[in-house]
Write a protein that holds these residues in place. Structure first.
Motif, mmCIF file in Angstrom:
data_model
loop_
_atom_site.group_PDB
_atom_site.id
_atom_site.type_symbol
_atom_site.label_atom_id
_atom_site.label_comp_id
_atom_site.label_asym_id
_atom_site.label_seq_id
_atom_site.Cartn_x
_atom_site.Cartn_y
_atom_site.Cartn_z
ATOM 1 N N LYS A 45 0.849 -1.187 0.000
ATOM 2 C CA LYS A 45 0.000 0.000 0.000
ATOM 3 C C LYS A 45 0.892 1.248 0.000
ATOM 4 O O LYS A 45 1.872 1.284 0.740
ATOM 5 N N PRO A 46 0.568 2.271 -0.803
ATOM 6 C CA PRO A 46 1.355 3.506 -0.740
ATOM 7 C C PRO A 46 1.402 4.064 0.684
ATOM 8 O O PRO A 46 0.399 4.022 1.413
ATOM 9 N N TYR A 192 -7.126 -10.765 -12.797
ATOM 10 C CA TYR A 192 -6.949 -9.671 -11.852
ATOM 11 C C TYR A 192 -7.163 -8.349 -12.579
ATOM 12 O O TYR A 192 -6.868 -8.237 -13.769
ATOM 13 N N CYS A 193 -7.650 -7.364 -11.848
ATOM 14 C CA CYS A 193 -7.749 -6.003 -12.395
ATOM 15 C C CYS A 193 -7.290 -5.020 -11.332
ATOM 16 O O CYS A 193 -7.694 -5.113 -10.167
ATOM 17 N N PHE A 194 -6.441 -4.090 -11.752
ATOM 18 C CA PHE A 194 -5.959 -3.024 -10.878
ATOM 19 C C PHE A 194 -6.359 -1.696 -11.506
ATOM 20 O O PHE A 194 -5.963 -1.392 -12.628
ATOM 21 N N ASP A 195 -7.175 -0.931 -10.788
ATOM 22 C CA ASP A 195 -7.632 0.379 -11.263
ATOM 23 C C ASP A 195 -6.828 1.481 -10.592
ATOM 24 O O ASP A 195 -6.777 1.547 -9.352
ATOM 25 N N PHE A 196 -6.249 2.361 -11.380
ATOM 26 C CA PHE A 196 -5.490 3.494 -10.856
ATOM 27 C C PHE A 196 -6.187 4.767 -11.335
ATOM 28 O O PHE A 196 -6.235 5.030 -12.537
ATOM 29 N N VAL A 197 -6.728 5.537 -10.391
ATOM 30 C CA VAL A 197 -7.545 6.690 -10.759
ATOM 31 C C VAL A 197 -6.991 7.961 -10.121
ATOM 32 O O VAL A 197 -6.782 8.018 -8.905
ATOM 33 N N ASP A 198 -6.742 8.984 -10.957
ATOM 34 C CA ASP A 198 -6.344 10.291 -10.429
ATOM 35 C C ASP A 198 -6.976 11.389 -11.278
ATOM 36 O O ASP A 198 -7.799 11.092 -12.172
ATOM 37 N N CYS A 199 -6.627 12.634 -11.018
ATOM 38 C CA CYS A 199 -7.338 13.741 -11.665
ATOM 39 C C CYS A 199 -6.414 14.942 -11.853
ATOM 40 O O CYS A 199 -6.009 15.575 -10.875
ATOM 41 N N LYS A 200 -6.097 15.256 -13.106
ATOM 42 C CA LYS A 200 -5.278 16.433 -13.401
ATOM 43 C C LYS A 200 -6.019 17.714 -13.030
ATOM 44 O O LYS A 200 -5.427 18.663 -12.528
ATOM 45 N N GLU A 201 -7.307 17.729 -13.300
ATOM 46 C CA GLU A 201 -8.113 18.924 -13.055
ATOM 47 C C GLU A 201 -8.100 19.321 -11.576
ATOM 48 O O GLU A 201 -8.158 20.515 -11.244
ATOM 49 N N PHE A 210 1.599 5.263 -8.521
ATOM 50 C CA PHE A 210 0.969 4.135 -9.189
ATOM 51 C C PHE A 210 2.021 3.188 -9.772
ATOM 52 O O PHE A 210 1.877 1.962 -9.713
ATOM 53 N N ASN A 211 3.071 3.744 -10.355
ATOM 54 C CA ASN A 211 4.130 2.904 -10.916
ATOM 55 C C ASN A 211 4.835 2.098 -9.837
ATOM 56 O O ASN A 211 5.158 0.915 -10.025
ATOM 57 N N ARG A 212 5.072 2.710 -8.671
ATOM 58 C CA ARG A 212 5.695 1.982 -7.562
ATOM 59 C C ARG A 212 4.797 0.845 -7.088
ATOM 60 O O ARG A 212 5.274 -0.252 -6.758
ATOM 61 N N ARG A 214 2.603 -0.832 -8.866
ATOM 62 C CA ARG A 214 2.632 -1.898 -9.865
ATOM 63 C C ARG A 214 3.895 -2.739 -9.747
ATOM 64 O O ARG A 214 3.854 -3.963 -9.864
ATOM 65 N N GLU A 215 5.003 -2.079 -9.517
ATOM 66 C CA GLU A 215 6.279 -2.811 -9.403
ATOM 67 C C GLU A 215 6.314 -3.723 -8.187
ATOM 68 O O GLU A 215 7.062 -4.706 -8.153
ATOM 69 N N GLY A 216 5.495 -3.402 -7.172
ATOM 70 C CA GLY A 216 5.492 -4.194 -5.943
ATOM 71 C C GLY A 216 4.457 -5.297 -5.898
ATOM 72 O O GLY A 216 4.346 -6.015 -4.903
ATOM 73 N N ILE A 217 3.667 -5.470 -6.980
ATOM 74 C CA ILE A 217 2.662 -6.523 -7.021
ATOM 75 C C ILE A 217 3.340 -7.888 -7.211
ATOM 76 O O ILE A 217 4.208 -8.042 -8.061
ATOM 77 N N ASN A 218 2.931 -8.843 -6.408
ATOM 78 C CA ASN A 218 3.448 -10.211 -6.528
ATOM 79 C C ASN A 218 2.281 -11.182 -6.707
ATOM 80 O O ASN A 218 1.293 -11.126 -5.966
ATOM 81 N N LEU A 219 2.405 -12.065 -7.695
ATOM 82 C CA LEU A 219 1.377 -13.068 -7.971
ATOM 83 C C LEU A 219 2.010 -14.453 -7.951
ATOM 84 O O LEU A 219 3.143 -14.633 -8.372
#
Length: 220
Positions: A45-46, A192-201, A210-212, A214-219
């Protein structure tokens, strides 16, 4: 995103060192570490982000607005979209100070392939196209920006969808255009599905975080 039993056991043993763990307990969290033995899934978790309680998810759904053509059967839609195994939000949803503040989030889904045997999916692409299309139908003003097949080391297949849509929420002062990266993966007997949601506005962009993640996911 990594795979393999050896790596999974190595990571979990380090993250859970010093804890007395019930070996039959399927889900364990330790500070920023989450491991679900039943699903063969582990991730970090971040730092300083917050898990959204499953009990809070029902209330969060009620505050969201779907596309106009789905409003009359909102309850049916939510009953048939299933539940993520967890949602992680940048801001604590139970803190009154965060009411009205947009929060980036990560949602994690896992579904047994056996649940979709009647559809005869030929693989991840057919499954993910079906799921992504269904979600786009009920999200307001959704636009598919990009679809990308990602080949990873090991035997984990991944397909990414970049999506934009209009977020309407009763606690937000105005509608916001948000960005979602939906990452679908196929491994073993699960999708599996991983949703990453953010907002520029809203000045809430979390690409590095989000990239960190993803790199830490283990299956396994």
């Amino acid at each position: 995103m990594k795979q393999g039993r050896r790596n999974f056991l190595k990571v979990t043993s380090i993250a859970l060192a010093g804890l007395t763990i019930d070996p039959l307990r399927a889900v364990t969290t330790n500070n920023n570490f989450y491991v679900n033995r039943a699903l063969g899934l582990a991730f970090y978790k971040p730092n300083n982000w917050h898990y959204v309680k499953v009990s809070d998810l029902v209330e969060l759904k009620k505050k969201l607005s779907l596309a106009d053509e789905w409003k009359d059967i909102e309850q049916y839609v939510w009953e048939n979209t299933g539940e993520p195994i967890c949602i992680i939000a940048k801001y604590d949803q139970n803190n009154p100070q965060n009411i009205g503040k947009y929060s980036p989030s990560i949602a994690v889904w896992a579904e047994p392939k056996s649940d979709y045997e009647e559809y005869n999916f030929e693989g991840l692409e057919q499954y993910s196209d079906t799921m992504a299309s269904a979600r786009m139908n009920y999200i307001k003003d959704s636009d598919l920006i990009n679809k990308k097949y990602v080949s990873t080391n090991g035997n984990v297949s991944i397909i990414e969808y970049d999506l934009e849509y209009t977020l309407l929420h009763e606690e937000l002062s105005k509608a916001l255009r948000v960005q979602t990266k939906m990452v679908y993966a196929e491994h073993g007997s699960y999708y599996y599905c991983f949703d990453f949601v953010d907002c520029k506005e809203a000045n809430q962009v979390e690409e590095d975080e989000f990239n960190r993640f993803r790199e830490g996911i283990n299956l396994i």
